[in-house]
Design a protein around this motif. Structure first.
Motif, PDB file in Angstrom:
ATOM      1  N   MET A   1      48.521 -23.202 -23.604  1.00  0.00           N
ATOM      2  CA  MET A   1      49.587 -22.837 -23.138  1.00  0.00           C
ATOM      3  C   MET A   1      50.756 -21.768 -24.118  1.00  0.00           C
ATOM      4  O   MET A   1      51.368 -20.942 -23.849  1.00  0.00           O
ATOM      5  N   GLU A   2      51.091 -22.859 -25.141  1.00  0.00           N
ATOM      6  CA  GLU A   2      51.939 -21.849 -26.197  1.00  0.00           C
ATOM      7  C   GLU A   2      51.582 -20.702 -26.833  1.00  0.00           C
ATOM      8  O   GLU A   2      51.660 -19.752 -27.151  1.00  0.00           O
ATOM      9  N   ASP A   3      50.128 -21.305 -27.285  1.00  0.00           N
ATOM     10  CA  ASP A   3      49.565 -19.855 -28.079  1.00  0.00           C
ATOM     11  C   ASP A   3      49.249 -18.529 -27.237  1.00  0.00           C
ATOM     12  O   ASP A   3      48.799 -17.623 -28.277  1.00  0.00           O
ATOM     13  N   SER A   4      48.789 -18.655 -26.307  1.00  0.00           N
ATOM     14  CA  SER A   4      47.972 -18.000 -25.948  1.00  0.00           C
ATOM     15  C   SER A   4      49.543 -17.042 -25.289  1.00  0.00           C
ATOM     16  O   SER A   4      50.130 -16.049 -24.548  1.00  0.00           O
ATOM     17  N   GLY A   5      51.076 -17.406 -25.646  1.00  0.00           N
ATOM     18  CA  GLY A   5      52.205 -16.743 -24.693  1.00  0.00           C
ATOM     19  C   GLY A   5      52.878 -17.202 -23.914  1.00  0.00           C
ATOM     20  O   GLY A   5      53.415 -16.719 -23.051  1.00  0.00           O
ATOM     21  N   SER A   6      52.049 -18.238 -22.728  1.00  0.00           N
ATOM     22  CA  SER A   6      52.273 -18.070 -21.556  1.00  0.00           C
ATOM     23  C   SER A   6      53.396 -18.779 -21.627  1.00  0.00           C
ATOM     24  O   SER A   6      54.108 -19.234 -20.589  1.00  0.00           O
ATOM     25  N   VAL A   7      54.215 -20.208 -22.287  1.00  0.00           N
ATOM     26  CA  VAL A   7      54.920 -20.815 -22.328  1.00  0.00           C
ATOM     27  C   VAL A   7      56.053 -19.615 -22.360  1.00  0.00           C
ATOM     28  O   VAL A   7      57.313 -19.978 -22.063  1.00  0.00           O
ATOM     29  N   GLN A   8      56.291 -19.111 -23.297  1.00  0.00           N
ATOM     30  CA  GLN A   8      57.042 -18.251 -23.999  1.00  0.00           C
ATOM     31  C   GLN A   8      57.472 -17.328 -22.629  1.00  0.00           C
ATOM     32  O   GLN A   8      58.332 -16.991 -22.880  1.00  0.00           O
ATOM     33  N   SER A   9      56.110 -16.776 -21.588  1.00  0.00           N
ATOM     34  CA  SER A   9      56.825 -15.537 -20.510  1.00  0.00           C
ATOM     35  C   SER A   9      57.332 -16.228 -19.709  1.00  0.00           C
ATOM     36  O   SER A   9      58.080 -15.562 -19.562  1.00  0.00           O
ATOM     37  N   ILE A  10      57.037 -17.322 -19.578  1.00  0.00           N
ATOM     38  CA  ILE A  10      57.810 -18.153 -18.667  1.00  0.00           C
ATOM     39  C   ILE A  10      59.548 -18.657 -18.822  1.00  0.00           C
ATOM     40  O   ILE A  10      60.481 -18.320 -17.931  1.00  0.00           O
ATOM     41  N   ALA A  11      59.117 -19.033 -20.296  1.00  0.00           N
ATOM     42  CA  ALA A  11      61.171 -18.704 -20.528  1.00  0.00           C
ATOM     43  C   ALA A  11      61.624 -17.671 -20.555  1.00  0.00           C
ATOM     44  O   ALA A  11      62.508 -17.990 -19.654  1.00  0.00           O
ATOM     45  N   ARG A  12      61.218 -16.501 -20.613  1.00  0.00           N
ATOM     46  CA  ARG A  12      61.850 -15.880 -20.574  1.00  0.00           C
ATOM     47  C   ARG A  12      62.167 -15.002 -19.464  1.00  0.00           C
ATOM     48  O   ARG A  12      63.379 -14.083 -18.992  1.00  0.00           O
ATOM     49  N   PHE A  13      60.977 -15.314 -18.374  1.00  0.00           N
ATOM     50  CA  PHE A  13      61.351 -15.008 -16.944  1.00  0.00           C
ATOM     51  C   PHE A  13      62.260 -15.846 -16.095  1.00  0.00           C
ATOM     52  O   PHE A  13      63.221 -14.513 -15.179  1.00  0.00           O
ATOM     53  N   MET A  14      62.553 -16.848 -16.591  1.00  0.00           N
ATOM     54  CA  MET A  14      63.801 -17.577 -16.425  1.00  0.00           C
ATOM     55  C   MET A  14      65.110 -16.919 -16.689  1.00  0.00           C
ATOM     56  O   MET A  14      65.932 -16.614 -15.749  1.00  0.00           O
ATOM     57  N   GLY A  15      64.937 -16.758 -18.035  1.00  0.00           N
ATOM     58  CA  GLY A  15      66.032 -15.751 -18.486  1.00  0.00           C
ATOM     59  C   GLY A  15      66.825 -14.758 -18.397  1.00  0.00           C
ATOM     60  O   GLY A  15      67.765 -14.753 -17.553  1.00  0.00           O
ATOM     61  N   GLU A  16      65.876 -13.795 -18.162  1.00  0.00           N
ATOM     62  CA  GLU A  16      65.963 -12.508 -16.938  1.00  0.00           C
ATOM     63  C   GLU A  16      65.781 -12.518 -15.415  1.00  0.00           C
ATOM     64  O   GLU A  16      67.374 -11.993 -15.447  1.00  0.00           O
ATOM     65  N   LYS A  17      65.514 -13.221 -15.298  1.00  0.00           N
ATOM     66  CA  LYS A  17      66.321 -13.474 -13.499  1.00  0.00           C
ATOM     67  C   LYS A  17      67.549 -14.459 -13.461  1.00  0.00           C
ATOM     68  O   LYS A  17      68.506 -14.278 -12.014  1.00  0.00           O
TER      69      LYS A  17
END
Length: 484
Positions: free
Chosen positions: A75-91
């Motif tokens: 999940m980390e290396d695919s960027g999935s965790v970062q994507s979720i964190a960025r999404f929550m931060g932007e929303k």
């Protein structure tokens, strides 16, 4: 003398573990000290009792540690965790910075991502949001802890956290034990924690305190700190040293692709628990070559294993191009599971030796004699042992290895649903485990660049006090209405 030996061995274990000594050596040494004072055979306790207890834990739970660490790393290396964190931060944005950090942490950990992986991603996210909102940096660890280490670990029904899996073989329960009570407990922890953090933000603004300074220690530096590593590996299912290995994708997946594997974990876990396993003919498990065992003893662990496997396959199918060094990422994930599972198994081995000593009968009588009935007694025993070991999983396993059959018998005699015992045990283990020597606490403070002096009170309130309030509510509601 036997009781003195138990206390002395435990004191040595706590003191040296807090100073960064490896539990792999400390636990057998502490167990042998207890055996010496009891006049028991030392080598027999080491090779038969200690190793038997440790091997039993490995046999039951190593697949969950293995797949959980692998899933978290992918999940980390695919960027999935970062994507979720960025999404929550932007929303949610800086205006709701605390809520964004808490919900992002809750989403990834309830979906099965390891704590250290979550810390690695959430600390920079929290830093950016807190700086934009001018919220003091000392509140970052508590916000991250609330989302990652409280209700998603011990209360929410179906959580794949190893702590939620440990009671299943002892009580014949599932990951969804007492779902109504678990949901109520999760809401109490969440609401209480958000209230406390909101109070902290308001207080800081009244005093004119804002965000100050950059991170003192990055996640990479924390992973390289030997003291952090030794403490962390008994408190979380991921070896921090492996965080460097693999390659994190610069091409972040869309948020729906990132969230889908997390949904798969929960959905498959539920399907296995309610639909698949109950309709399979598992009578063969009663044969000698399988233990013998029973569907109730292994079904819960099987559900979590299949759920994590399915999520890993879905993640790989959706993100194969984002994992250019797949073999290295896989190696890092599976390697990250080894030291934590052996460290916790060693704590269990120590507990097995203590439970086998004649003096333990005094401890058993004291624990079972705690007023309030078996639910309160169970909560007290898991609380104390998790506090002393600094490990929710280690303390919970020691308590259930020593007293699980007794509590199950009491449950049958008093008409208590084992699912209620399961939920009380898990929430109880997730309260006082967050004392200052807890590895997750030490790691989180290091990653956030704060100290116990700056941030520990807020961690106590969101991770200990809130959990104790939720535990009390579950015990009261369970006593009044039974399990639901």
């Amino acid at each position: 003398m036997g009781l003195i030996g138990i206390l002395l061995g435990l004191a040595l274990l706590i003191w040296l573990a807090y100073r960064g000594w490896s539990v792999l050596l400390l636990t057998p040494a502490a167990a042998l000290i207890a055996a010496i004072f009891a006049g028991e055979p030392l080598l027999a306790h080491w090779t038969q009792t200690f190793m038997g207890g440790a091997a039993g834990f490995l046999a039951q739970f190593f697949p969950i540690f293995l797949l959980g660490a692998l899933f978290g790393k992918l999940m980390e290396d695919s960027g999935s965790v970062q994507s979720i964190a960025r999404f929550m931060g932007e929303k949610l944005g800086a205006r709701h910075a605390v809520l964004a950090v808490v919900l992002a942490g809750a989403m990834v950990t309830y979906g099965g991502v390891s704590l250290f992986v979550a810390f690695f991603v959430l600390a920079p996210m929290a830093q950016a949001l807190f700086r934009d909102a001018n919220i003091p940096r000392y509140l970052m660890p508590a916000a991250i802890a609330l989302g990652t280490s409280t209700f998603t670990m011990s209360a929410l029904p179906g959580t794949p956290a190893v702590q939620n899996a440990i009671p299943m073989p002892f009580f014949g329960t599932t990951p969804f034990a007492a779902p109504g009570l678990g949901t109520i407990a999760a809401l109490i922890m969440l609401v209480f924690g958000l209230w406390w953090l909101g109070r902290g933000v308001a207080s800081a603004r009244r005093r004119g305190i804002g965000f100050d300074g950059a991170l003192i220690m990055s996640a990479e530096q924390a992973a390289d700190d030997p003291l952090v590593r030794e403490r962390a590996t008994v408190a979380q299912a991921f070896d921090p040293a492996e965080i460097h290995h693999g390659q994190v994708s610069t091409d972040l997946p869309p948020v729906w692709i990132s969230i889908l594997p997390l949904i798969v974990v929960v959905a498959v876990n539920l399907a296995m628990t309610l639909l698949v396993l109950p309709n399979l003919d598992l009578a063969y498990l009663a044969e000698d070559r399988w233990g013998p065992t029973s569907p109730a003893a292994v079904g819960g662990v099987w559900s979590v294993i299949v759920a994590l496997l399915a999520a890993i396959l879905v993640l790989l199918g959706l993100n194969r191009k984002r994992l250019p060094n797949l073999r290295e990422s896989v190696d890092a994930g599976v390697n990250a599971s080894v030291l934590p599972v052996i460290s916790v198994a060693s704590l269990v081995g120590f507990g097995s030796v203590v439970a086998a000593l004649p003096a333990f009968e005094l401890v058993r009588e004291w624990v079972l004699g705690v007023g309030g009935g078996p639910l309160v007694s169970l909560a007290v025993s898991t609380n104390i042992l998790s506090a002393l070991t600094g490990s929710a999983s280690g303390g919970l396993t020691i308590a259930l290895e020593a007293l699980g059959s007794t509590y199950l018998q009491l449950a049958g005699e008093l008409g208590i649903d084992p699912a209620l015992m399961h939920r009380v045990a898990v929430i109880g283990a997730g309260t006082l485990d967050s004392l200052p020597h807890n590895g997750a606490v030490v790691t989180l403070l290091a990653v956030c660049g704060t100290t116990h002096k700056d941030s520990y009170l807020d961690i106590v309130m969101v991770a200990i006090v809130g959990a104790i309030v939720a535990l009390a509510a579950v015990i009261v509601l369970g006593t009044m209405f039974g399990s639901f």
